[in-house]
Scaffold this active site. Sequence first.
Site, PDB file in Angstrom:
ATOM      1  N   LYS A  35       0.930  -1.040   0.289  1.00 37.71           N
ATOM      2  CA  LYS A  35       0.147   0.049  -0.622  1.00 37.71           C
ATOM      3  C   LYS A  35       0.570   1.243  -0.079  1.00 37.71           C
ATOM      4  O   LYS A  35       1.658   1.443   0.811  1.00 37.71           O
ATOM      5  CB  LYS A  35      -1.313   0.422   1.022  1.00 37.71           C
ATOM      6  CG  LYS A  35      -2.245   1.221   0.916  1.00 37.71           C
ATOM      7  CD  LYS A  35      -2.444   1.308   1.700  1.00 37.71           C
ATOM      8  CE  LYS A  35      -1.490   2.621   2.930  1.00 37.71           C
ATOM      9  NZ  LYS A  35      -2.302   3.988   1.777  1.00 37.71           N
ATOM     10  N   GLU A  73       9.842   1.397  10.926  1.00 38.51           N
ATOM     11  CA  GLU A  73      10.970   2.526  11.088  1.00 38.51           C
ATOM     12  C   GLU A  73      10.101   4.105  10.557  1.00 38.51           C
ATOM     13  O   GLU A  73       9.365   4.211  10.689  1.00 38.51           O
ATOM     14  CB  GLU A  73      12.215   2.477   9.536  1.00 38.51           C
ATOM     15  CG  GLU A  73      12.478   3.060   9.453  1.00 38.51           C
ATOM     16  CD  GLU A  73      13.420   4.653   8.502  1.00 38.51           C
ATOM     17  OE1 GLU A  73      13.184   4.190   7.429  1.00 38.51           O
ATOM     18  OE2 GLU A  73      13.392   5.757   9.301  1.00 38.51           O
TER      19      GLU A  73
END
Length: 497
Positions: free
Chosen positions: A190, A266
């Site tokens: 996505k 992250e």
Amino acid sequence: MNESARPATKTVDLTRVPNFIGGAFVEGGGTTFENRFPATDEVVSVVTEASSDDVDRAVSAARKALKGPWGRMSIPERVALLRKLADGINARFDEFLKAEIRDTGKPVSLASHIDIPRGAANFNVFADQILTVSTETFEMPTPDGAGALNYALRLPRGVIGVICPWNLPLLLMTWKVAPALACGNTVVVKPSEETPSTATLLGEVMNEVGIPEGVYNVVHGFGPGSTGEFLTRHPDVDAITFTGETVTGEAIMGAAAKGVRPVSLELGGKNPAIVFDTADLDKTIEGLGRSCFANTGQVCLGTERVYVQRGIFDRVAEALAEKARAYAFGDPFSKATSMGPTISRVHQKKVLSYYEKARAEGATVLAGGGAPEVDGFEKGYWVQPTVWTGLPESSAVITDEIFGPCAHLTPFDSEEEGVALANDSPYGLATSIWTQDLSQAHRVAKQIEVGITWVNCWFLRDLRTPFGGSKSSGVGREGGVHSLEFYTELRNVCVKL
Ligand SMILES: O=C(O)C(=O)/C=C/C=C/O
């Protein structure tokens, strides 16, 4: 031509960006939404949002592919295809470059040297890595004297949900997809709603090189109540990797808890730089000029807090302000442009709101502090590179991630004080240390609570190294063998001899 390669489909129409499911471009069953060129605010494409059913179809296609030719491929066969992907992106370099610039507004000088080359190179990096990875074996004695043999098998995790950000769209997507595929997984990607194009274009290259259908899928949309949530909550997704803001990362971690799926996150940062009075000033200013302002400050590893030892504070402050003033705004497709707009009107307003906060709190504005007038691009989402000083460490400008081309400078006296200032943040992604006293460099590097520390450099990337954040900046490490640890699962086999 790879015998399983399918003939190149017609070049996908990126003015109406489709989803890519099971090897085919399909309109999303959700709504459509506009994608605007950040330098002019013009609508450059309409994107078809994936529905929950579309996401389900993508996950099913990915699951099915694991049981097809892809799941039966040897590592060398997968490696050959990964190298073809790198070649395939490079063969269509200009198409990827144009698509990336139209989505992000980033200058061609940046996208042509960082985003697209690294977007392709990531496939070769992990093709190399998977060829050399080993597992472990142990021989153990047993009471009957015959002994037993233990060995580990490294297996793909399965279907990986990949949610990637808008600041380095192709680079940060293939940073995840390349190792995932190298390890034999399949993926449902996505992209950010701000940057749908290059991930979609990559679908065409996947078909061209012969990646079996369903291995790589792309679903467009948003986060909560949309594609991002459908994907992270889908029970048949085996692991999730995400780069983006900490708040979103927390939501994804929560969604992954159901079904006990591993995550690699992250997240945000408020990265400090520490400049000691032994630093080489020319190298330091060159490095800070990039770490504070590159990509219009929209780099997770960028610097927004600069701590400078008092004796050289004024020289560093003025030199960095001069760097900020030297940036040239303009047409992102022009080589003369060194700074593009921010990604969206919303983000531009967020950055400018911090500029106002700083001014309201009485900051000394050494450079910038507002939005530039850019001839011919008046409607772009522009902000000036900005340098402040004079604010207390409690200021929101110093505690919050702004994600813009701005930095606040604070003087410090002792090394201990510099370290304490740098560590005083809930974030812990990256830092840079500038000193020619290498004992000091090593001593300080060990104390800064981040995942990545650069000494006398910034964004110098050896892709074999562990990459990720500490504290609120993330969970896990990707890069080199660390990516393989995330994208595979180890199974120990004990054989009685
Ligand atoms: O260089 C990389 O591999 C990487 O992950 C860069 C991340 C930048 C985030 O904004």
